[in-house]
Every structure is written in C-alpha cells, then in structure tokens.
Design a protein around this motif. Structure first.
Motif, PDB file in Angstrom:
ATOM      1  N   PHE A   1      38.832  25.625  44.154  1.00  0.00           N
ATOM      2  CA  PHE A   1      39.324  26.975  44.379  1.00  0.00           C
ATOM      3  C   PHE A   1      38.359  27.704  45.295  1.00  0.00           C
ATOM      4  O   PHE A   1      37.398  28.320  44.847  1.00  0.00           O
ATOM      5  CB  PHE A   1      39.457  27.738  43.053  1.00  0.00           C
ATOM      6  N   ASP A   2      38.580  27.601  46.585  1.00  0.00           N
ATOM      7  CA  ASP A   2      37.777  28.354  47.545  1.00  0.00           C
ATOM      8  C   ASP A   2      38.400  29.723  47.707  1.00  0.00           C
ATOM      9  O   ASP A   2      39.605  29.844  47.920  1.00  0.00           O
ATOM     10  CB  ASP A   2      37.751  27.639  48.910  1.00  0.00           C
ATOM     11  N   ASP A   3      37.567  30.771  47.600  1.00  0.00           N
ATOM     12  CA  ASP A   3      38.108  32.113  47.802  1.00  0.00           C
ATOM     13  C   ASP A   3      38.812  32.191  49.144  1.00  0.00           C
ATOM     14  O   ASP A   3      38.293  31.736  50.172  1.00  0.00           O
ATOM     15  CB  ASP A   3      36.982  33.149  47.739  1.00  0.00           C
ATOM     16  N   GLU A   4      40.014  32.734  49.116  1.00  0.00           N
ATOM     17  CA  GLU A   4      40.875  32.860  50.294  1.00  0.00           C
ATOM     18  C   GLU A   4      41.381  31.502  50.774  1.00  0.00           C
ATOM     19  O   GLU A   4      41.825  31.354  51.914  1.00  0.00           O
ATOM     20  CB  GLU A   4      40.179  33.606  51.430  1.00  0.00           C
TER      21      GLU A   4
ATOM     22  N   LYS B   1      46.912  33.111  49.682  1.00  0.00           N
ATOM     23  CA  LYS B   1      45.458  32.912  49.600  1.00  0.00           C
ATOM     24  C   LYS B   1      45.011  33.132  48.160  1.00  0.00           C
ATOM     25  O   LYS B   1      45.290  34.165  47.563  1.00  0.00           O
ATOM     26  CB  LYS B   1      44.727  33.889  50.515  1.00  0.00           C
TER      27      LYS B   1
ATOM     28  N   THR C   1      42.210  33.667  45.153  1.00  0.00           N
ATOM     29  CA  THR C   1      40.901  34.224  44.858  1.00  0.00           C
ATOM     30  C   THR C   1      40.639  34.094  43.368  1.00  0.00           C
ATOM     31  O   THR C   1      41.506  34.432  42.549  1.00  0.00           O
ATOM     32  CB  THR C   1      40.827  35.715  45.249  1.00  0.00           C
ATOM     33  N   VAL C   2      39.465  33.588  43.002  1.00  0.00           N
ATOM     34  CA  VAL C   2      39.093  33.486  41.590  1.00  0.00           C
ATOM     35  C   VAL C   2      38.820  34.883  41.048  1.00  0.00           C
ATOM     36  O   VAL C   2      38.215  35.724  41.727  1.00  0.00           O
ATOM     37  CB  VAL C   2      37.845  32.593  41.427  1.00  0.00           C
ATOM     38  N   ILE C   3      39.280  35.155  39.819  1.00  0.00           N
ATOM     39  CA  ILE C   3      39.110  36.481  39.223  1.00  0.00           C
ATOM     40  C   ILE C   3      38.100  36.429  38.070  1.00  0.00           C
ATOM     41  O   ILE C   3      37.753  35.351  37.577  1.00  0.00           O
ATOM     42  CB  ILE C   3      40.451  37.068  38.735  1.00  0.00           C
ATOM     43  N   SER C   4      37.654  37.598  37.644  1.00  0.00           N
ATOM     44  CA  SER C   4      36.630  37.700  36.597  1.00  0.00           C
ATOM     45  C   SER C   4      37.217  37.390  35.220  1.00  0.00           C
ATOM     46  O   SER C   4      38.439  37.399  35.021  1.00  0.00           O
ATOM     47  CB  SER C   4      36.040  39.106  36.582  1.00  0.00           C
TER      48      SER C   4
ATOM     49  N   PHE D   1      42.913  33.168  38.434  1.00  0.00           N
ATOM     50  CA  PHE D   1      43.043  33.387  39.880  1.00  0.00           C
ATOM     51  C   PHE D   1      44.151  34.388  40.168  1.00  0.00           C
ATOM     52  O   PHE D   1      45.036  34.632  39.333  1.00  0.00           O
ATOM     53  CB  PHE D   1      43.352  32.066  40.598  1.00  0.00           C
ATOM     54  N   LYS D   2      44.082  34.970  41.344  1.00  0.00           N
ATOM     55  CA  LYS D   2      45.186  35.757  41.879  1.00  0.00           C
ATOM     56  C   LYS D   2      45.488  35.217  43.267  1.00  0.00           C
ATOM     57  O   LYS D   2      44.598  34.676  43.944  1.00  0.00           O
ATOM     58  CB  LYS D   2      44.840  37.249  41.935  1.00  0.00           C
TER      59      LYS D   2
END
Length: 202
Positions: A68-71, A108, A110-113, A155-156
């Motif tokens: 999971f690479d951001d973007e 795209k 993005t990993v979330i908190s 993720f989102k």
C-alpha cells in the motif's frame, strides 16, 4: 473494462446507490509486480471536503498491505446480480448471452490512522446490524476486544474514474417480456434481480 455504448451506465446517483447496496468488492493492486486481489467490504463514503471516496481495511498479515503505497493506483470491482440468458427466449435465432451489472473504480489509495479505521468500523457495523434481530454495537464491546483493530490496515481511496456496465438485453427490447418472464420462472435470486433491473431500466 470494455463497455459497449448501449450498456454504459453514466448516472452517478444510480451508480452510487449500486455501490451502497453491493459494497462487498474486490481490491486489486500490484504485489511483487503481479496483480493481487482481496475480497472485502469497500464502503462508499465522503471525505472532509464532501468528495466521494471508498473506505475499507484488510488484515495486516495480508501481503497486499505491504504494497500500500500512499497515492498508489488501485482498482476496485463491485459485482451485482448476473444471469445466463438463453437464446430460446428470443423471437429470432441468436446465440445465448449473459446479463450482469458491474462497476469498476480506479483511484489512489492512502493508508489511514487507527482512529480513522475505528470510525469506519463503527459505520460498517451499524450499517449491517441495522436489520439484525439482536443488533450489536462496537460501543458495547470491551477495550480488549476492540484492540483487534491493530491487526488491520485501513485505507481510503480517492476516486479517479468510474466505469459501470449494466448489460440488460438493451439491444433486444422486443424480447424483454419473454426474457423477464423466463428469468422470474427460474426462482433464482440473481436471475430475479436481473429481471427486476430490466424492468427498471427498459
């Protein structure tokens, strides 16, 4: 996804309703330069700016999570009802086919908190417990039980493009009554759902 023009669905409101009703999807990205797919709930949501996004989570042990690479670009596939269509239901000779509804979303990731994951889990459970005889709530679960959230990666997905196919015998309007009748006679839930969709969109 290849979509003949007469099967293309472009009405965003109807696509969004489909995603809400058929949110168990397939998340696809690249793992070691090969396509990798995971079957999971992927919920339609909105971000802080009111923009449509997809939200989900997978097990931290799933190798897909390590890529999971951001973007990073991902594909989400959502399948609706589908059914075989016998050409014996047509007035004129033709080959059999298959009717179905499917939506592909590219975006795209993005990993979330952890806090955002927990918020999304509350929404997920509330959505699917709504019609339960004895609905449960994460609010009633112990801190120890909820610590399982540490075992997932949330993720989102910001949506770049949407492709929707509603293949419902649009090119055989004269055969619709017979096709719908035969589909309903099968008593198959998926076939009956396709028959209902044909009634709705004919």
């Amino acid at each position: 996804m290849y979509i003949p023009q007469h099967y293309k669905q472009t009405k965003l409101a109807e696509i969004k309703d489909f995603l809400i009703q058929n949110s168990f999807g397939i998340l696809i990205n690249q793992v070691n330069n090969k396509p990798w797919a995971t079957h999971i709930p992927i919920e339609l949501d909105t971000d802080e700016n009111g923009k449509d996004i997809l939200v989900g989570h997978i097990s931290r042990a799933n190798p897909q999570a390590s890529y999971f690479d951001d973007e990073g670009d991902v594909l989400c596939i959502f399948n609706g009802p589908h059914s075989y269509i016998s050409s014996s239901w047509y007035k004129e000779e033709e080959v059999p086919t298959w009717n179905y509804i499917a939506v592909h979303i590219y975006g795209k990731l993005t990993v979330i908190s952890e806090e955002e994951v927990m918020a999304s889990l509350h929404k997920l459970v509330e959505k699917y417990e709504r019609n339960s005889k004895n609905p449960i709530s994460l609010h009633d679960m112990s801190h120890e039980t909820l610590q399982q959230v540490k075992g997932v990666v949330g993720f989102k997905i910001s949506i770049d493009s949407i492709q929707a196919t509603y293949k419902l015998s649009q090119t055989r309007a004269e055969d619709h009554p017979k096709i719908i009748s035969e589909l309903e006679d099968t008593k198959s839930a998926s076939a009956c759902a396709i028959a209902q969709a044909m009634k709705q969109y004919q």
